[in-house]
Design a protein around this motif. Structure first.
Motif, PDB file in Angstrom:
ATOM      1  N   UNK A  47       0.834  -1.194   0.000  1.00 27.31           N
ATOM      2  CA  UNK A  47       0.000   0.000   0.000  1.00 27.31           C
ATOM      3  C   UNK A  47       0.873   1.249   0.000  1.00 27.31           C
ATOM      4  N   UNK A  48       0.539   2.184  -0.869  1.00 25.97           N
ATOM      5  CA  UNK A  48       1.174   3.500  -0.863  1.00 25.97           C
ATOM      6  C   UNK A  48       0.265   4.490  -0.142  1.00 25.97           C
ATOM      7  N   UNK A  56     -11.142  10.149   4.461  1.00 25.52           N
ATOM      8  CA  UNK A  56     -10.085   9.675   5.356  1.00 25.52           C
ATOM      9  C   UNK A  56      -8.926   9.123   4.519  1.00 25.52           C
ATOM     10  N   UNK A  57      -7.716   9.611   4.813  1.00 27.93           N
ATOM     11  CA  UNK A  57      -6.518   9.221   4.072  1.00 27.93           C
ATOM     12  C   UNK A  57      -5.613   8.333   4.907  1.00 27.93           C
ATOM     13  N   UNK A  58      -4.936   7.440   4.232  1.00 32.23           N
ATOM     14  CA  UNK A  58      -4.015   6.508   4.868  1.00 32.23           C
ATOM     15  C   UNK A  58      -2.769   6.426   4.000  1.00 32.23           C
ATOM     16  N   UNK A  59      -1.584   6.640   4.620  1.00 35.00           N
ATOM     17  CA  UNK A  59      -0.327   6.639   3.870  1.00 35.00           C
ATOM     18  C   UNK A  59       0.661   5.634   4.448  1.00 35.00           C
ATOM     19  N   UNK A  60       1.482   5.060   3.580  1.00 34.35           N
ATOM     20  CA  UNK A  60       2.629   4.296   4.043  1.00 34.35           C
ATOM     21  C   UNK A  60       3.614   5.273   4.685  1.00 34.35           C
ATOM     22  N   UNK A  63       6.152   7.299   2.519  1.00 31.48           N
ATOM     23  CA  UNK A  63       5.766   8.370   1.599  1.00 31.48           C
ATOM     24  C   UNK A  63       5.112   9.556   2.312  1.00 31.48           C
ATOM     25  N   UNK A  64       4.926   9.441   3.615  1.00 33.35           N
ATOM     26  CA  UNK A  64       4.292  10.539   4.356  1.00 33.35           C
ATOM     27  C   UNK A  64       5.101  11.820   4.211  1.00 33.35           C
ATOM     28  N   UNK A  65       4.405  12.914   3.938  1.00 33.27           N
ATOM     29  CA  UNK A  65       5.048  14.201   3.768  1.00 33.27           C
ATOM     30  C   UNK A  65       5.544  14.460   2.355  1.00 33.27           C
ATOM     31  N   UNK A  66       5.532  13.428   1.511  1.00 31.03           N
ATOM     32  CA  UNK A  66       5.996  13.594   0.124  1.00 31.03           C
ATOM     33  C   UNK A  66       4.880  13.338  -0.889  1.00 31.03           C
ATOM     34  N   UNK A  67       4.017  12.393  -0.598  1.00 29.58           N
ATOM     35  CA  UNK A  67       2.924  12.036  -1.507  1.00 29.58           C
ATOM     36  C   UNK A  67       1.602  12.546  -0.939  1.00 29.58           C
ATOM     37  N   UNK A  81      -0.341  12.612  -6.068  1.00 30.11           N
ATOM     38  CA  UNK A  81       0.705  13.598  -6.331  1.00 30.11           C
ATOM     39  C   UNK A  81       1.961  13.142  -5.591  1.00 30.11           C
ATOM     40  N   UNK A  82       3.023  12.904  -6.336  1.00 24.75           N
ATOM     41  CA  UNK A  82       4.260  12.395  -5.764  1.00 24.75           C
ATOM     42  C   UNK A  82       5.340  13.467  -5.899  1.00 24.75           C
TER      43      UNK A  82
END
Length: 122
Positions: A47-48, A56-60, A63-67, A81-82
């Protein structure tokens, strides 16, 4: 039949940016959640980021703070957006949608996009 079509992959130098898009089409009741996974050869798909229809968003962690993930529910579209891409972000990126199909039972089915290659060079 539901189809997910991705666009936006490509090659970029480290520190650069890319934006992925994924559009879902077909006959269905709704989508929840919708998101992005990635896979490199020899490793499992991971998962990315994903996002519920309610926002509700969920990040790996990687990638937090960048994607940044976003979606347009009216257009059945999800974006990724990457920014500040790193060589370790190189992978095939897959869009995934948990589709809520039509009545009377509304079963939920996972659908995947065709995959988009993202290559980040150092």
């Amino acid at each position: 039949q539901v189809q997910l079509v991705e666009s936006g992959g490509g090659s970029v130098q480290a520190g650069g940016s890319l934006r992925l898009s994924c559009i879902a089409s077909g006959s269905f009741f709704g989508i929840n959640p919708m998101g992005w996974y990635r896979q490199v050869p020899g490793k499992e798909r991971e998962l990315v980021a994903d996002m519920s229809s309610g926002g509700r968003r969920n990040y790996a962690d990687s990638v937090k703070g960048r994607f940044a993930i976003s979606r347009d529910n009216a257009k059945n579209t999800v974006y990724l957006q990457m920014n500040n891409l790193k060589p370790e972000d190189t992978a095939v990126y897959y869009c995934k949608a948990v589709v809520i199909t039509n009545p009377p039972k509304f079963p939920e089915i996972d659908y995947w996009g065709q995959g988009s290659q993202v290559t980040v060079s150092s």
